[in-house]
Design an enzyme around this catalytic site. Structure first.
Site, PDB file in Angstrom:
ATOM      1  CG  ASN A 129      27.901 130.827   9.781  1.00  0.00           C
ATOM      2  OD1 ASN A 129      28.860 130.188  10.205  1.00  0.00           O
ATOM      3  ND2 ASN A 129      26.971 131.343  10.567  1.00  0.00           N
ATOM      4  CG  HIS A 138      14.018  84.907 -11.578  1.00  0.00           C
ATOM      5  ND1 HIS A 138      13.273  85.233 -10.460  1.00  0.00           N
ATOM      6  CD2 HIS A 138      13.238  85.203 -12.648  1.00  0.00           C
ATOM      7  CE1 HIS A 138      12.088  85.689 -10.844  1.00  0.00           C
ATOM      8  NE2 HIS A 138      12.046  85.680 -12.163  1.00  0.00           N
ATOM      9  CB  SER A 160      46.319  83.766  -5.997  1.00  0.00           C
ATOM     10  OG  SER A 160      46.688  82.969  -4.886  1.00  0.00           O
ATOM     11  CE  LYS A 196      41.910  82.553  -6.837  1.00  0.00           C
ATOM     12  NZ  LYS A 196      40.459  82.475  -6.735  1.00  0.00           N
ATOM     13  CG  ASN A 222      41.809  86.466  -7.688  1.00  0.00           C
ATOM     14  OD1 ASN A 222      41.158  85.500  -8.063  1.00  0.00           O
ATOM     15  ND2 ASN A 222      42.738  86.393  -6.749  1.00  0.00           N
ATOM     16  CD  GLU A 279      36.983  90.338  -6.181  1.00  0.00           C
ATOM     17  OE1 GLU A 279      36.772  89.683  -5.160  1.00  0.00           O
ATOM     18  OE2 GLU A 279      38.046  90.285  -6.816  1.00  0.00           O
ATOM     19  CD  GLN A 326      34.304 122.099  11.733  1.00  0.00           C
ATOM     20  OE1 GLN A 326      34.325 123.327  11.690  1.00  0.00           O
ATOM     21  NE2 GLN A 326      34.928 121.407  12.666  1.00  0.00           N
ATOM     22  CE  LYS A 331      33.867 121.771   5.929  1.00  0.00           C
ATOM     23  NZ  LYS A 331      32.481 122.241   6.280  1.00  0.00           N
TER      24      LYS A 331
HETATM   25  N1  ARG Z   1      34.740 125.238   9.782  1.00  0.00           N
HETATM   26  C1  ARG Z   1      33.365 125.617   9.719  1.00  0.00           C
HETATM   27  C2  ARG Z   1      32.592 124.535   8.941  1.00  0.00           C
HETATM   28  O1  ARG Z   1      33.205 123.736   8.336  1.00  0.00           O
HETATM   29  C3  ARG Z   1      33.201 126.929   9.061  1.00  0.00           C
HETATM   30  C4  ARG Z   1      32.031 127.739   9.552  1.00  0.00           C
HETATM   31  C5  ARG Z   1      32.160 128.040  10.971  1.00  0.00           C
HETATM   32  N2  ARG Z   1      31.280 129.073  11.369  1.00  0.00           N
HETATM   33  C6  ARG Z   1      31.107 129.347  12.655  1.00  0.00           C
HETATM   34  N3  ARG Z   1      30.349 130.304  12.944  1.00  0.00           N
HETATM   35  N4  ARG Z   1      31.690 128.639  13.575  1.00  0.00           N
HETATM   36  O2  ARG Z   1      31.395 124.486   8.966  1.00  0.00           O
END
Ligand code: ARG
Length: 459
Positions: free
Chosen positions: A111, A157, A278, A284, A286, A291, A323, A326
């Site tokens: 953690n 506008h 195109s 064209k 583009n 975009e 988790q 990420k």
């Molecule tokens: N892979 C976990 C995450 O991305 C890491 C921490 C996991 N900790 C646990 N006590 N299961 O959050």
């Protein structure tokens, strides 16, 4: 069979689907460098306070260097069974150095590791965003300097409002991107505390030195509450919300570039490097890059809302829900950096069509406000009356399908007898912009002051 890291009380291994839903190694391997940096700092600290021997710390550090080399070289075999980057690294370390590897996890938890690694990763992205924004601001300053006195229509506008200068319009984005940059800077300062040594949630009875690890990893200080340290993801949310606002600014500018590069506007020509053709319509060009930049806000804001939603109901401290933080941040960061780089390239290379800008600036009764202001100044008319008189003159010009300067003095005097031919001096667009010398106004002289100010600020 049961997990080598935590399987002591288990007799059976996980279901295959359990392994699939549980594993984060597919993406958190992007934090390998950060994970190894954190482990090195932790090992050195454990030795410094006497929890492990210097010899073991040395073996751990050397083993970790080898692990990093293997990962960077592409020879490392990531294992889903080992769930995440933290356990993949530690398991390989065990194979390399043996028994001392098992001492590394004293007084820490995954953690703390994930909170530390992710902070280090996000911190790098804050720096990358700041650098990307600086490059974009420099490209905009280049355009602003070149066109400090080119006139173009200013819109409200999306209707012609008053003439402005090209430099003024470019500098408007410099202001926006500068605020984006300061948001990343503020967030970086706030997040720069080290969670390592929270030891899952409650702290530890080992005599660890959290200030030492914090310093080794470039943090300003250790986090002050071990529960908060492992449960907090607001640093990632601040990154995402800053990224969302920045992407929104990029999207607005991209939208303008799409409009400006159309055959109907022809305000700018995108270079070949930032245009596509195109396969069916040979004429064209583009503006695909613009975009796509315009579209990036979708996934970046999606990530912001996504992570906010993951976090909003979680009791303290760590839950596995976290988790899910990420991938969204990785994706948002990758796409923000790409959008910043593409916008910088596009802005550097784009060519303004000054004739089209000036023609557009001169049409649409863009100097009607100048006329009303002149009536106030020259004839001492209340502004509301001047507005009304000017409106009648615009209606007259519109009926004759001409612009205000094409009306004769007699025409004008038929609307208001006291008008003199001095009025023709103020109907030109260059006069108009040059007169807007209030602080922050569009006059080339004012725009140049702002350009100078920003060039100094960035140097
Ligand atoms: N892979 C976990 C995450 O991305 C890491 C921490 C996991 N900790 C646990 N006590 N299961 O959050």
């Amino acid at each position: 069979s049961a997990n080598a890291m935590w399987g002591g009380r288990f007799s059976a291994g996980p279901d295959a689907i359990m392994e699939a839903i549980n594993a984060s190694i597919g993406y958190d391997q992007r934090m390998a460098q950060q994970d190894i940096d954190g482990s090195r700092a932790h090992a050195s600290m454990l030795a410094a306070v006497g929890v492990i021997t210097d010899k073991d710390a040395e073996a751990i550090r050397e083993g970790l260097s080898q692990v990093l080399t293997e990962i960077e070289g592409g020879s490392f075999a990531f294992s889903t069974t080992l769930e995440d980057i933290h356990m993949n690294v530690e398991a390989r370390l065990k194979e390399i150095v043996g028994e001392p590897a098992g001492r590394l996890h004293t007084a820490r938890s995954r953690n703390d590791q994930v909170a530390t690694d992710f902070r280090l990763w996000v911190r790098d992205q804050m720096d990358a965003a700041i650098d990307g924004l600086e490059a974009l601001m420099r490209a905009l300053l280049g355009q602003a300097e070149a066109g400090a006195d080119w006139v173009m229509p200013g819109f409200t506008h999306l209707q012609t409002a008053q003439p402005v200068t090209w430099g003024h319009h470019m500098m408007a984005y410099v202001e926006m991107f500068a605020r984006d940059m300061s948001r990343f800077r503020d967030a970086r300062t706030r997040m720069n505390e080290c969670p390592l040594g929270s030891a899952a949630l409650a702290g530890t009875s080992f005599p660890i030195d959290r200030h030492m690890t914090a310093e080794a990893l470039g943090f300003d200080r250790p986090t002050a509450n071990s529960l908060d340290a492992v449960a907090d993801r607001d640093f990632a949310l601040e990154f995402l919300s800053s990224a969302t606002i920045c992407a929104m600014h990029l999207s607005r500018f991209a939208e303008e570039l799409v409009i400006w590069s159309s055959a109907q506007f022809r305000f700018v020509r995108m270079s070949d490097k930032w245009s596509t053709g195109s396969s069916i319509m040979p004429q064209k060009r583009n503006p695909d890059a613009a975009e796509l930049i315009r579209a990036k806000i979708g996934r970046i804001m999606g990530a912001n809302i996504g992570l906010m939603t993951v976090m909003k109901g979680l009791p303290l401290a760590y839950s596995k829900d976290m988790q899910e933080d990420k991938e969204q941040v990785f994706d948002a960061a990758d796409n923000l950096m790409l959008a910043l780089a593409a916008m910088t390239g596009m802005v550097s290379d784009m060519a303004a069509n000054t004739d089209a800008l000036e023609a557009a600036a001169s049409s649409g009764f863009s100097t009607a406000t100048d006329l009303a202001d002149w009536l106030v100044r020259a004839l001492n008319m209340p502004f509301r009356d001047a507005h009304h008189v000017t409106g009648s003159l615009v209606a007259m010009a519109e009926a004759r399908d001409c612009d205000l300067p094409n009306l004769s003095l007699a025409d004008m005097q038929s609307v208001h007898a006291a008008i003199t031919d001095e009025v023709f001096g103020i109907l030109g667009v260059h006069n108009s912009v040059a007169s807007r010398t209030s602080y922050g106004g569009t006059a080339p002289s004012e725009v140049r002051k702002q350009i100078t100010r920003w060039k100094e600020a960035l140097s």
